[in-house]
Design an enzyme around this catalytic site. Structure first.
Site, short mmCIF file in Angstrom:
data_model
loop_
_atom_site.label_atom_id
_atom_site.label_comp_id
_atom_site.label_asym_id
_atom_site.label_seq_id
_atom_site.Cartn_x
_atom_site.Cartn_y
_atom_site.Cartn_z
N GLU A 5 -10.44 -2.96 -8.52
CA GLU A 5 -9.66 -4.27 -8.98
C GLU A 5 -8.55 -4.66 -8.08
O GLU A 5 -7.33 -3.80 -7.90
CB GLU A 5 -8.36 -3.54 -10.15
CG GLU A 5 -7.71 -4.84 -10.93
CD GLU A 5 -6.11 -4.49 -10.99
OE1 GLU A 5 -5.57 -5.21 -11.56
OE2 GLU A 5 -5.83 -3.43 -10.67
N ARG B 1 0.48 -1.29 -0.39
CA ARG B 1 0.02 0.35 -0.33
C ARG B 1 0.51 1.22 -0.22
O ARG B 1 0.40 2.29 -0.49
CB ARG B 1 -0.95 0.18 1.00
CG ARG B 1 -2.50 -0.61 1.43
CD ARG B 1 -1.98 -2.10 0.97
NE ARG B 1 -3.81 -2.06 1.10
CZ ARG B 1 -4.33 -3.46 2.32
NH1 ARG B 1 -3.25 -3.29 3.42
NH2 ARG B 1 -4.83 -4.07 2.35
N ASP C 44 -8.58 1.14 -10.28
CA ASP C 44 -7.45 0.57 -10.74
C ASP C 44 -6.11 0.36 -9.51
O ASP C 44 -6.65 0.73 -8.77
CB ASP C 44 -6.71 1.30 -11.65
CG ASP C 44 -5.12 0.98 -12.27
OD1 ASP C 44 -5.30 -0.05 -13.35
OD2 ASP C 44 -4.82 1.66 -12.08
N ARG D 195 -18.51 -9.00 -17.40
CA ARG D 195 -18.31 -8.23 -17.93
C ARG D 195 -17.11 -9.25 -19.08
O ARG D 195 -16.88 -9.82 -19.16
CB ARG D 195 -17.14 -7.65 -17.12
CG ARG D 195 -15.37 -6.18 -17.85
CD ARG D 195 -14.67 -5.41 -17.71
NE ARG D 195 -14.07 -6.77 -17.30
CZ ARG D 195 -13.07 -6.34 -15.87
NH1 ARG D 195 -13.20 -5.25 -15.01
NH2 ARG D 195 -11.90 -7.04 -15.82
N ASN E 163 -9.24 -9.85 -19.33
CA ASN E 163 -8.83 -8.86 -19.23
C ASN E 163 -7.89 -8.33 -19.80
O ASN E 163 -6.88 -9.40 -20.58
CB ASN E 163 -9.20 -8.18 -18.03
CG ASN E 163 -7.99 -8.37 -16.79
OD1 ASN E 163 -6.79 -8.95 -17.70
ND2 ASN E 163 -8.44 -7.04 -15.73
N HIS F 35 -3.61 -1.25 -3.92
CA HIS F 35 -2.61 -0.44 -3.37
C HIS F 35 -2.81 0.48 -2.73
O HIS F 35 -1.43 1.01 -2.58
CB HIS F 35 -1.72 0.09 -4.84
CG HIS F 35 -0.91 -1.40 -5.51
ND1 HIS F 35 0.06 -2.47 -4.47
CD2 HIS F 35 -1.69 -2.51 -6.92
CE1 HIS F 35 0.12 -3.55 -5.29
NE2 HIS F 35 -0.83 -3.84 -6.28
C1 AAO Z 1 4.98 0.49 -17.43
C2 AAO Z 1 6.26 -0.93 -17.44
C3 AAO Z 1 7.08 -0.95 -15.92
C4 AAO Z 1 7.19 0.47 -14.97
C5 AAO Z 1 6.37 0.85 -15.65
C6 AAO Z 1 6.64 3.14 -15.43
O1 AAO Z 1 5.85 -1.85 -17.86
O2 AAO Z 1 8.41 -1.16 -16.61
O3 AAO Z 1 8.51 0.27 -14.35
O4 AAO Z 1 5.42 1.43 -16.37
O5 AAO Z 1 7.18 3.38 -15.52
C7 AAO Z 1 0.12 -1.33 -17.08
C8 AAO Z 1 0.90 -2.51 -17.20
C9 AAO Z 1 2.56 -2.01 -16.61
C10 AAO Z 1 2.26 -0.81 -16.99
C11 AAO Z 1 2.00 0.07 -15.74
C12 AAO Z 1 2.43 1.73 -16.25
O6 AAO Z 1 0.21 -3.94 -16.73
O7 AAO Z 1 3.18 -2.82 -17.25
O8 AAO Z 1 3.87 -0.55 -16.32
O9 AAO Z 1 0.18 0.38 -16.67
O10 AAO Z 1 2.52 2.66 -17.40
C13 AAO Z 1 -0.26 -5.79 -10.45
C14 AAO Z 1 -0.97 -5.14 -9.58
C15 AAO Z 1 -2.54 -4.66 -10.49
C16 AAO Z 1 -2.20 -4.20 -11.49
C17 AAO Z 1 -1.07 -5.05 -12.46
C18 AAO Z 1 -0.45 -5.26 -13.49
O11 AAO Z 1 -1.39 -5.41 -8.52
O12 AAO Z 1 -2.57 -3.54 -9.83
O13 AAO Z 1 0.04 -5.46 -11.53
N1 AAO Z 1 -2.88 -3.97 -12.70
C19 AAO Z 1 -3.26 -2.80 -12.95
C20 AAO Z 1 -3.71 -2.60 -14.46
C21 AAO Z 1 -2.48 -2.57 -15.29
C22 AAO Z 1 -1.94 -1.15 -14.65
C23 AAO Z 1 -1.74 -0.56 -13.44
C24 AAO Z 1 -2.46 -1.57 -12.30
C25 AAO Z 1 -0.80 0.52 -13.81
O14 AAO Z 1 -4.53 -3.24 -14.77
O15 AAO Z 1 -2.81 -2.34 -16.63
O16 AAO Z 1 -0.01 -1.58 -15.37
O17 AAO Z 1 -1.80 1.34 -13.19
C26 AAO Z 1 1.45 -10.83 -7.85
C27 AAO Z 1 0.14 -9.52 -7.34
C28 AAO Z 1 -0.60 -8.48 -8.25
C29 AAO Z 1 0.11 -7.95 -8.86
C30 AAO Z 1 1.08 -9.11 -10.02
C31 AAO Z 1 2.00 -8.67 -11.49
O18 AAO Z 1 0.56 -11.65 -9.43
O19 AAO Z 1 -0.59 -10.48 -6.87
O20 AAO Z 1 -1.17 -7.81 -7.34
O21 AAO Z 1 -0.42 -6.97 -10.09
O22 AAO Z 1 2.08 -9.40 -9.37
O23 AAO Z 1 2.93 -7.44 -10.75
C32 AAO Z 1 0.62 -15.92 -9.83
C33 AAO Z 1 0.47 -14.98 -8.79
C34 AAO Z 1 -0.05 -13.74 -9.00
C35 AAO Z 1 0.75 -12.77 -8.73
C36 AAO Z 1 1.20 -13.01 -10.51
C37 AAO Z 1 2.14 -12.88 -10.41
O24 AAO Z 1 -0.40 -15.35 -10.31
O25 AAO Z 1 -0.82 -16.11 -8.25
O26 AAO Z 1 -1.03 -13.20 -7.49
O27 AAO Z 1 1.92 -14.70 -10.22
O28 AAO Z 1 3.56 -12.28 -10.14
#
Ligand code: AAO
Length: 517
Positions: free
Chosen positions: A253, A178, A217, A357, A318, A221
């Site tokens: 989310e 967070r 979104d 959805r 999604n 966090h």
């Molecule tokens: C981009 C670049 C980064 C750079 C950043 C800043 O890619 O390299 O550092 O810019 O310059 C989206 C993209 C990101 C992008 C970002 C900003 O996906 O690549 O970064 O825009 O441009 C977490 C969050 C979740 C988030 C998800 C992507 O909890 O909220 O990551 N989704 C939302 C949006 C998404 C957006 C953002 C948030 C930011 O839908 O489009 O990002 O606004 C674990 C955790 C999850 C975590 C994942 C991924 O999951 O539990 O909470 O999600 O890791 O880090 C197994 C596990 C599962 C685990 C998963 C992956 O399945 O069971 O729990 O493995 O390890």
């Protein structure tokens, strides 16, 4: 100490009586929304009158409408829209006037807009200084200045985060989750009254324009208490279109596949929550991985350890996990696996659990190296100057220019209608062959049969439907007095014969009372 306890009691009481909003606000008789990922406002406006309204969709989740940073390397990735620069309404999808026109047009026909609200953070810490943003507002990430809001260094969590890197390093630590930066995005200090007010003003502006709700979104966090403080201050919906006292729909989310410090249940008192286990598990079952079978879907929903039905927003894929971002892994089904995908979406729309959805995507040139897609960043179909292409509609009602438009696939569109027709009816008459042939009904309104085994199926089942001839809405649909696909006869006793070859283009059949001939 006394004061802290008192504060705690006040917060707890307020939470109990909070204006939690779980009702999707869709018009009566409509039960699903579609995410038109990266579409332009002008195209969305058109899609409402010409397709979504007439076909019973309840609304649309749109990409973030507020100003974001323009990323040149890689060239205009889709994810730049998750890096806000201000709360001005101009993006690649369109400007404020186009946004207002879209919302007005939609609301006038009773199909509503749900905004993807990026409020946890601003842009990446390493972006630097400049005006390369979608409305031209300036920013300086080293001093944390975003004058168009305005935000400055005091509005970010830098001092609160205790990790060395300043980023989330361990998902088993809720404080990091967070208070630290998610993928180095500048983390807003949501416990500050000023930050809360800025966010509330942004969201209330959208409510006043006429939107019906928000996808929050990265809700995971933000501390639930901070988020509640924001949602409690939101205006009721605009009475030009909504009944007096209607609160915005909130769906958060929160990725919770289990085994981490932060759980979805911490957020279910604020609004609905995205149930990520749903698509991950359904993909595993339909792909028949890990010994899973469709017969096991008999107690699908809460029986599978999902959150309470009236708290869940569900989806097969999604915009993140269809390209390896977010969570869910290799089991996730997408349009790339069209045959299995249609079955999964069909099952989801026939099953009563959760608020549904649909995903509507664009194609990108996938490029797998060591199981990683090197092109997972590629943005929407666009011109050399970076502007997003319009969505052209082909004669056969599909979309061109690289827009996939899953929501226009006959099988998916017809299942959206199926869900509307059977709304409120309970799941009954479950049948399975112990493997991957299953069937179930929804009251006396609809019946669906799947054959996901590698053998043909020829079964006679009790459907519970009134006797008559029905059009299968998967292999075709009702047109005029006939069916363009299979026809199913239900006897006086409610029994029907279903033949589904394992080689059928779509190995499932669905009938409902509005597709009777
Ligand atoms: C981009 C670049 C980064 C750079 C950043 C800043 O890619 O390299 O550092 O810019 O310059 C989206 C993209 C990101 C992008 C970002 C900003 O996906 O690549 O970064 O825009 O441009 C977490 C969050 C979740 C988030 C998800 C992507 O909890 O909220 O990551 N989704 C939302 C949006 C998404 C957006 C953002 C948030 C930011 O839908 O489009 O990002 O606004 C674990 C955790 C999850 C975590 C994942 C991924 O999951 O539990 O909470 O999600 O890791 O880090 C197994 C596990 C599962 C685990 C998963 C992956 O399945 O069971 O729990 O493995 O390890």
């Amino acid at each position: 100490m006394m004061r802290m306890m008192l504060e705690f009691v006040v917060v707890a009481v307020l939470a109990g009586f909070s204006s939690a909003q779980f009702n999707p606000n869709v018009k009566c008789g409509r039960t699903s929304i579609v995410h038109l990922f990266e579409w332009r406002w002008e195209d969305i406006a058109e899609e409402c009158d010409r397709y979504l309204g007439p076909n019973g969709f309840g609304g649309v989740q749109i990409s973030p409408p507020n100003e974001n940073v323009i990323i040149k390397n890689p060239n205009r990735p889709w994810w730049e829209r998750y890096q806000p620069i201000s709360y001005k309404l101009c993006t690649r999808s369109g400007d404020e006037q186009q946004f207002r026109d879209m919302v007005t047009r939609w609301n006038n026909v009773g199909v509503y807009i749900y905004v993807d609200a990026v409020i946890n953070h601003m842009c990446g810490a390493g972006i630097g200084k400049g005006k390369s943003s979608t409305c031209g507002s300036s920013y300086d990430t080293s001093t944390r200045e975003f004058p168009a809001v305005p935000y400055s260094s005091a509005d970010f969590n830098d001092n609160k985060c205790k990790t060395k890197s300043g980023g989330i390093e361990n998902y088993n630590d809720a404080n990091q989750g967070r208070d630290c930066q998610l993928v180095s995005l500048l983390d807003l200090r949501m416990d500050s009254e000023y930050v809360r007010t800025s966010i509330v003003e942004f969201l209330n502006n959208l409510i006043d324009i006429g939107v019906a709700g928000f996808r929050i979104d990265a809700a995971k966090h933000m501390w639930p208490g901070d988020l509640l403080a924001v949602t409690r201050k939101l205006n009721n919906l605009n009475t030009r279109w909504f009944p007096n006292g209607t609160q915005p729909f909130i769906y958060q989310e929160v990725i919770d596949l289990g085994g981490e410090a932060i759980s979805a249940s911490e957020y279910t008192s604020i609004g609905r929550v995205t149930e990520f286990k749903y698509g991950a598990k359904l993909g595993t079952v339909i792909r028949r991985l890990n010994g899973e079978k469709m017969a096991y879907l008999k107690n699908w929903g809460e029986g599978w350890g999902f959150m309470p039905n009236d708290r869940a927003v569900v989806f097969v894929d999604n915009h993140d996990n269809q390209r390896g971002h977010g969570a869910g892994g290799a089991s996730i089904l997408t349009f790339w696996d069209a045959r299995l995908y249609k079955m999964a979406v069909g099952f989801m729309l026939a099953h009563p659990y959760g608020f549904t959805r649909i995903m509507s995507s664009f194609r990108w040139p996938r490029n797998f190296v060591n199981n990683q897609d090197g092109n997972d960043w590629v943005g929407p179909p666009s011109y050399k100057n970076g502007s997003t292409m319009a969505v052209p509609i082909n004669e056969d009602t599909t979309c061109g220019s690289g827009w996939v438009c899953e929501h226009r696939w006959r099988q998916i569109k017809n299942m959206v209608i199926f869900r509307n027709v059977v709304d409120g009816q309970s799941l009954i008459n479950w049948w399975d062959n112990g493997h991957n042939q299953v069937a179930f009904g929804r009251g006396r309104a609809g019946f669906i049969v799947f054959n996901n085994d590698n053998m043909d199926m020829d079964v006679t089942l009790y459907t519970g439907l009134p006797s008559g001839k029905y059009c299968d809405i998967i292999s075709g649909q009702k047109e005029g007095d006939g069916c363009t696909g299979k026809q199913i006869s239900v006897s006086d006793t409610g029994i029907a014969n279903f033949i589904i070859k394992s080689s059928d283009e779509d190995p499932f059949v669905a009938i409902h009372v509005n597709a009777q001939i």
